[in-house]
Design a protein around this motif. Structure first.
Motif, PDB file in Angstrom:
ATOM      1  N   VAL A 182       0.836  -1.212   0.000  1.00 48.72           N
ATOM      2  CA  VAL A 182       0.000   0.000   0.000  1.00 48.72           C
ATOM      3  C   VAL A 182       0.868   1.258   0.000  1.00 48.72           C
ATOM      4  O   VAL A 182       0.623   2.195  -0.783  1.00 48.72           O
ATOM      5  N   SER A 183       1.918   1.279   0.850  1.00 51.87           N
ATOM      6  CA  SER A 183       2.746   2.495   0.912  1.00 51.87           C
ATOM      7  C   SER A 183       3.506   2.711  -0.396  1.00 51.87           C
ATOM      8  O   SER A 183       3.613   3.842  -0.871  1.00 51.87           O
ATOM      9  N   THR A 184       4.014   1.632  -0.999  1.00 50.94           N
ATOM     10  CA  THR A 184       4.727   1.772  -2.279  1.00 50.94           C
ATOM     11  C   THR A 184       3.772   2.250  -3.365  1.00 50.94           C
ATOM     12  O   THR A 184       4.102   3.134  -4.157  1.00 50.94           O
ATOM     13  N   CYS A 185       2.587   1.651  -3.389  1.00 51.56           N
ATOM     14  CA  CYS A 185       1.562   2.034  -4.375  1.00 51.56           C
ATOM     15  C   CYS A 185       1.231   3.521  -4.251  1.00 51.56           C
ATOM     16  O   CYS A 185       1.204   4.240  -5.249  1.00 51.56           O
ATOM     17  N   LEU A 186       0.995   3.938  -3.027  1.00 50.08           N
ATOM     18  CA  LEU A 186       0.572   5.315  -2.764  1.00 50.08           C
ATOM     19  C   LEU A 186       1.660   6.315  -3.148  1.00 50.08           C
ATOM     20  O   LEU A 186       1.452   7.204  -3.982  1.00 50.08           O
ATOM     21  N   ILE A 187       2.839   6.146  -2.566  1.00 46.20           N
ATOM     22  CA  ILE A 187       3.912   7.132  -2.759  1.00 46.20           C
ATOM     23  C   ILE A 187       4.410   7.131  -4.210  1.00 46.20           C
ATOM     24  O   ILE A 187       4.507   8.186  -4.848  1.00 46.20           O
ATOM     25  N   PHE A 188       4.714   5.949  -4.732  1.00 47.81           N
ATOM     26  CA  PHE A 188       5.268   5.928  -6.088  1.00 47.81           C
ATOM     27  C   PHE A 188       4.185   6.119  -7.145  1.00 47.81           C
ATOM     28  O   PHE A 188       4.488   6.510  -8.271  1.00 47.81           O
ATOM     29  N   GLY A 189       2.937   5.875  -6.775  1.00 43.84           N
ATOM     30  CA  GLY A 189       1.834   6.216  -7.674  1.00 43.84           C
ATOM     31  C   GLY A 189       1.813   7.723  -7.901  1.00 43.84           C
ATOM     32  O   GLY A 189       1.727   8.193  -9.041  1.00 43.84           O
ATOM     33  N   ILE A 190       1.919   8.471  -6.800  1.00 46.29           N
ATOM     34  CA  ILE A 190       1.946   9.947  -6.891  1.00 46.29           C
ATOM     35  C   ILE A 190       3.182  10.397  -7.669  1.00 46.29           C
ATOM     36  O   ILE A 190       3.111  11.254  -8.550  1.00 46.29           O
ATOM     37  N   TYR A 191       4.329   9.762  -7.349  1.00 49.95           N
ATOM     38  CA  TYR A 191       5.587  10.145  -8.012  1.00 49.95           C
ATOM     39  C   TYR A 191       5.488   9.955  -9.542  1.00 49.95           C
ATOM     40  O   TYR A 191       5.826  10.851 -10.314  1.00 49.95           O
ATOM     41  N   PHE A 192       5.011   8.786  -9.951  1.00 44.85           N
ATOM     42  CA  PHE A 192       4.960   8.510 -11.399  1.00 44.85           C
ATOM     43  C   PHE A 192       3.859   9.331 -12.089  1.00 44.85           C
ATOM     44  O   PHE A 192       3.974   9.639 -13.266  1.00 44.85           O
TER      45      PHE A 192
END
Lengths: 151, 71
Positions: A13-23
């Motif tokens: 969830v944290s990877t999805c959230l943070i790197f989702g925003i980043y990408f």
């Protein structure tokens, strides 16, 4: 829910959230006429620090509320299988992408004009990062699937 | 995926004064989830863990685990 399954969910969830925003931001920035590398690097560092803090914080909260269990042989087997699949995907995708680009002759020589080369280099870097993040999501997904299935 | 190895752990736990999955897990040094997975034949334990489980019930290995050759 077992500690290791909770841990996999937190990472996912944290990877999805943070790197989702980043990408999401990166995809928008790549469409700009002049792409500069520095904002990408700064954004990536911010995303990496944020992901580490959120991931670490949620792990601490989870450990306090639910307790920690030591990994046993089944955890190790599930981890090994998830790692094998995810990093097989990572290596396979990067190899295919680099082969494809090399085949098309799309990689320009370092002597080419800097402004022309930079977007290609930045896009390639973003793609490599995206594949790394996708591999990490796949690893966590495989772990969760393994725990849900039972073995 | 189910394994070819079946077991009588549930029955043996019942016979061992209704030993809980948690108690068995503590005794053999794994998590309760691993005992659940082994009982349901969704995970085949290592030889060492199989021996530890058999020892926890004071039974020979083949009284606890069976290999389903026809599976």
């Amino acid at each position: 829910m077992a500690w290791r399954e909770r841990s996999a969910w937190i990472s996912l969830v944290s990877t999805c959230l943070i790197f989702g925003i980043y990408f999401w931001h990166s995809a928008g920035a790549l469409h700009d006429e002049v792409v500069r590398a520095r904002p990408f690097l700064v954004n990536f560092l911010v995303a990496a620090v944020a992901a580490t803090l959120i991931n670490g914080g949620l792990h601490v909260v989870s450990a306090i509320t639910g307790g920690i269990q030591r990994a046993d042989e089944r955890d190790a087997a599930l981890e090994a299988r998830a790692f094998r699949i995810a990093y097989g995907f990572l290596l396979g995708t990067l190899l295919c992408a680099f082969s494809f680009v090399a085949l098309l002759g799309a990689i320009q020589s370092p002597s080419a004009a800097g402004t022309v080369l930079l977007p290609t280099f930045t896009a390639a870097t973003q793609f490599a990062l995206l594949v790394c993040v996708a591999a990490e999501l796949l690893r966590n997904g495989m772990l969760i699937a393994g725990y849900r299935r039972g073995g | 995926m189910d394994t070819f190895i079946t077991n009588r752990i549930r029955k043996l736990r019942f016979e061992a004064n209704e030993m809980t999955q948690h108690a068995l897990a503590e005794r053999v040094g794994v998590t309760r989830q691993t005992i659940i997975a082994i009982e349901a034949a969704r995970y085949a334990p290592s030889l060492e863990l199989a021996f530890r489980i058999a020892r926890a019930f004071a039974k020979p290995l083949e009284d606890v685990f069976q290999y389903r050759a026809d599976a």
